[in-house]
Write a protein that holds these residues in place. Structure first.
Motif, PDB file in Angstrom:
ATOM      1  N   LEU A 162      58.401  39.818  60.308  1.00 20.15           N
ATOM      2  CA  LEU A 162      58.026  41.062  60.981  1.00 20.15           C
ATOM      3  C   LEU A 162      57.680  42.152  59.977  1.00 20.15           C
ATOM      4  N   LEU A 163      58.438  42.241  58.900  1.00 24.72           N
ATOM      5  CA  LEU A 163      58.153  43.232  57.864  1.00 24.72           C
ATOM      6  C   LEU A 163      56.812  42.944  57.182  1.00 24.72           C
ATOM      7  N   LYS A 164      56.526  41.668  56.903  1.00 20.75           N
ATOM      8  CA  LYS A 164      55.242  41.295  56.309  1.00 20.75           C
ATOM      9  C   LYS A 164      54.086  41.664  57.234  1.00 20.75           C
ATOM     10  N   LYS A 165      54.255  41.399  58.510  1.00 24.31           N
ATOM     11  CA  LYS A 165      53.216  41.711  59.491  1.00 24.31           C
ATOM     12  C   LYS A 165      52.960  43.215  59.528  1.00 24.31           C
ATOM     13  N   GLN A 166      54.034  43.990  59.510  1.00 25.97           N
ATOM     14  CA  GLN A 166      53.905  45.452  59.535  1.00 25.97           C
ATOM     15  C   GLN A 166      53.237  45.950  58.247  1.00 25.97           C
ATOM     16  N   LEU A 167      53.647  45.415  57.110  1.00 26.15           N
ATOM     17  CA  LEU A 167      53.061  45.815  55.834  1.00 26.15           C
ATOM     18  C   LEU A 167      51.575  45.478  55.779  1.00 26.15           C
ATOM     19  N   ARG A 168      51.202  44.298  56.254  1.00 23.82           N
ATOM     20  CA  ARG A 168      49.779  43.935  56.281  1.00 23.82           C
ATOM     21  C   ARG A 168      48.975  44.913  57.128  1.00 23.82           C
ATOM     22  N   LYS A 169      49.518  45.294  58.272  1.00 23.09           N
ATOM     23  CA  LYS A 169      48.837  46.239  59.160  1.00 23.09           C
ATOM     24  C   LYS A 169      48.660  47.589  58.470  1.00 23.09           C
ATOM     25  N   GLU A 170      49.719  48.063  57.803  1.00 24.96           N
ATOM     26  CA  GLU A 170      49.646  49.341  57.098  1.00 24.96           C
ATOM     27  C   GLU A 170      48.642  49.286  55.950  1.00 24.96           C
ATOM     28  N   MET A 171      48.648  48.194  55.190  1.00 27.71           N
ATOM     29  CA  MET A 171      47.728  48.064  54.062  1.00 27.71           C
ATOM     30  C   MET A 171      46.282  47.953  54.532  1.00 27.71           C
ATOM     31  N   LYS A 172      46.066  47.237  55.629  1.00 25.45           N
ATOM     32  CA  LYS A 172      44.713  47.123  56.175  1.00 25.45           C
ATOM     33  C   LYS A 172      44.177  48.496  56.559  1.00 25.45           C
ATOM     34  N   ALA A 173      45.032  49.324  57.155  1.00 29.01           N
ATOM     35  CA  ALA A 173      44.622  50.678  57.534  1.00 29.01           C
ATOM     36  C   ALA A 173      44.281  51.505  56.299  1.00 29.01           C
ATOM     37  N   LYS A 174      45.086  51.385  55.239  1.00 31.06           N
ATOM     38  CA  LYS A 174      44.823  52.147  54.014  1.00 31.06           C
ATOM     39  C   LYS A 174      43.548  51.671  53.327  1.00 31.06           C
ATOM     40  N   VAL A 175      43.351  50.366  53.264  1.00 29.71           N
ATOM     41  CA  VAL A 175      42.157  49.815  52.613  1.00 29.71           C
ATOM     42  C   VAL A 175      40.895  50.218  53.374  1.00 29.71           C
ATOM     43  N   SER A 176      40.990  50.329  54.691  1.00 27.94           N
ATOM     44  CA  SER A 176      39.816  50.703  55.487  1.00 27.94           C
ATOM     45  C   SER A 176      39.338  52.120  55.166  1.00 27.94           C
ATOM     46  N   LEU A 177      40.188  52.930  54.557  1.00 29.07           N
ATOM     47  CA  LEU A 177      39.815  54.295  54.192  1.00 29.07           C
ATOM     48  C   LEU A 177      39.068  54.364  52.863  1.00 29.07           C
ATOM     49  N   ILE A 178      39.059  53.278  52.114  1.00 31.70           N
ATOM     50  CA  ILE A 178      38.369  53.241  50.821  1.00 31.70           C
ATOM     51  C   ILE A 178      36.900  52.914  51.058  1.00 31.70           C
ATOM     52  N   SER A 179      36.025  53.692  50.459  1.00 32.09           N
ATOM     53  CA  SER A 179      34.586  53.471  50.646  1.00 32.09           C
ATOM     54  C   SER A 179      34.153  52.152  50.009  1.00 32.09           C
ATOM     55  N   ASP A 180      33.061  51.585  50.541  1.00 32.85           N
ATOM     56  CA  ASP A 180      32.510  50.352  49.968  1.00 32.85           C
ATOM     57  C   ASP A 180      32.106  50.578  48.510  1.00 32.85           C
ATOM     58  N   GLU A 181      31.562  51.755  48.214  1.00 37.45           N
ATOM     59  CA  GLU A 181      31.165  52.080  46.848  1.00 37.45           C
ATOM     60  C   GLU A 181      32.370  52.034  45.903  1.00 37.45           C
ATOM     61  N   SER A 182      33.481  52.589  46.350  1.00 31.40           N
ATOM     62  CA  SER A 182      34.697  52.573  45.537  1.00 31.40           C
ATOM     63  C   SER A 182      35.231  51.152  45.366  1.00 31.40           C
ATOM     64  N   LYS A 183      35.177  50.350  46.422  1.00 29.22           N
ATOM     65  CA  LYS A 183      35.630  48.951  46.327  1.00 29.22           C
ATOM     66  C   LYS A 183      34.789  48.177  45.318  1.00 29.22           C
ATOM     67  N   ILE A 184      33.493  48.404  45.321  1.00 29.45           N
ATOM     68  CA  ILE A 184      32.604  47.729  44.374  1.00 29.45           C
ATOM     69  C   ILE A 184      32.914  48.190  42.956  1.00 29.45           C
ATOM     70  N   GLN A 185      33.090  49.486  42.772  1.00 32.35           N
ATOM     71  CA  GLN A 185      33.405  50.027  41.455  1.00 32.35           C
ATOM     72  C   GLN A 185      34.741  49.472  40.939  1.00 32.35           C
ATOM     73  N   GLN A 186      35.744  49.437  41.796  1.00 28.25           N
ATOM     74  CA  GLN A 186      37.041  48.898  41.393  1.00 28.25           C
ATOM     75  C   GLN A 186      36.940  47.401  41.083  1.00 28.25           C
ATOM     76  N   SER A 187      36.127  46.697  41.849  1.00 26.34           N
ATOM     77  CA  SER A 187      35.917  45.273  41.591  1.00 26.34           C
ATOM     78  C   SER A 187      35.310  45.058  40.212  1.00 26.34           C
ATOM     79  N   GLU A 188      34.346  45.888  39.851  1.00 27.24           N
ATOM     80  CA  GLU A 188      33.703  45.771  38.538  1.00 27.24           C
ATOM     81  C   GLU A 188      34.708  46.017  37.413  1.00 27.24           C
TER      82      GLU A 188
END
Length: 118
Positions: free
Chosen positions: A10-36
């Motif tokens: 249950l804690l893992k499920k909750q953490l995944r949900k919270e992290m998904k929400a936070k990651v969705s706030l990061i722009s695609d441009e920032s994700k690409i830059q961080q990936s590089e």
């Protein structure tokens, strides 16, 4: 009464949900830059340069992109493995060898839009 294992699930499920929400706030441009940045650090690392074989995940849209790491590893003649997932009552993952870039490009997409061996 729940077991410790159920509490952890249950804690893992909750953490995944919270992290998904936070990651969705990061722009695609920032994700690409961080990936590089991550890719460059990996490719320059002594561990990567000395490795004869690597294993890595193939990214989803909201994850660090891994294609360039795979491409360089294959060009360098490293043995490369990627995961293949089996979903069901007992989920299973096995690592499958990718032999060259064309082998990777020919992989079908899953419903999550991730390339995966059949």
């Amino acid at each position: 009464m729940s077991t410790g294992f159920e509490d952890i699930r249950l804690l893992k499920k909750q953490l995944r949900k919270e992290m998904k929400a936070k990651v969705s706030l990061i722009s695609d441009e920032s994700k690409i830059q961080q990936s590089e940045i991550v890719t460059e650090k990996i490719l320059q690392s002594e561990h990567f340069r000395q490795a004869k074989a690597i294993s890595l995940y193939l990214h989803m849209q909201d994850e660090i992109r891994t294609e360039q790491i795979l491409k360089v590893a294959l060009q360098d003649g490293k043995t490369c493995f990627i995961p293949r997932y089996f979903m069901g009552p007992q989920s299973l993952m096995e690592m499958v060898q990718i032999y060259d870039w064309q082998d990777y490009q020919n992989l079908p997409l899953t419903k999550w839009k991730i390339k995966q061996p059949k």
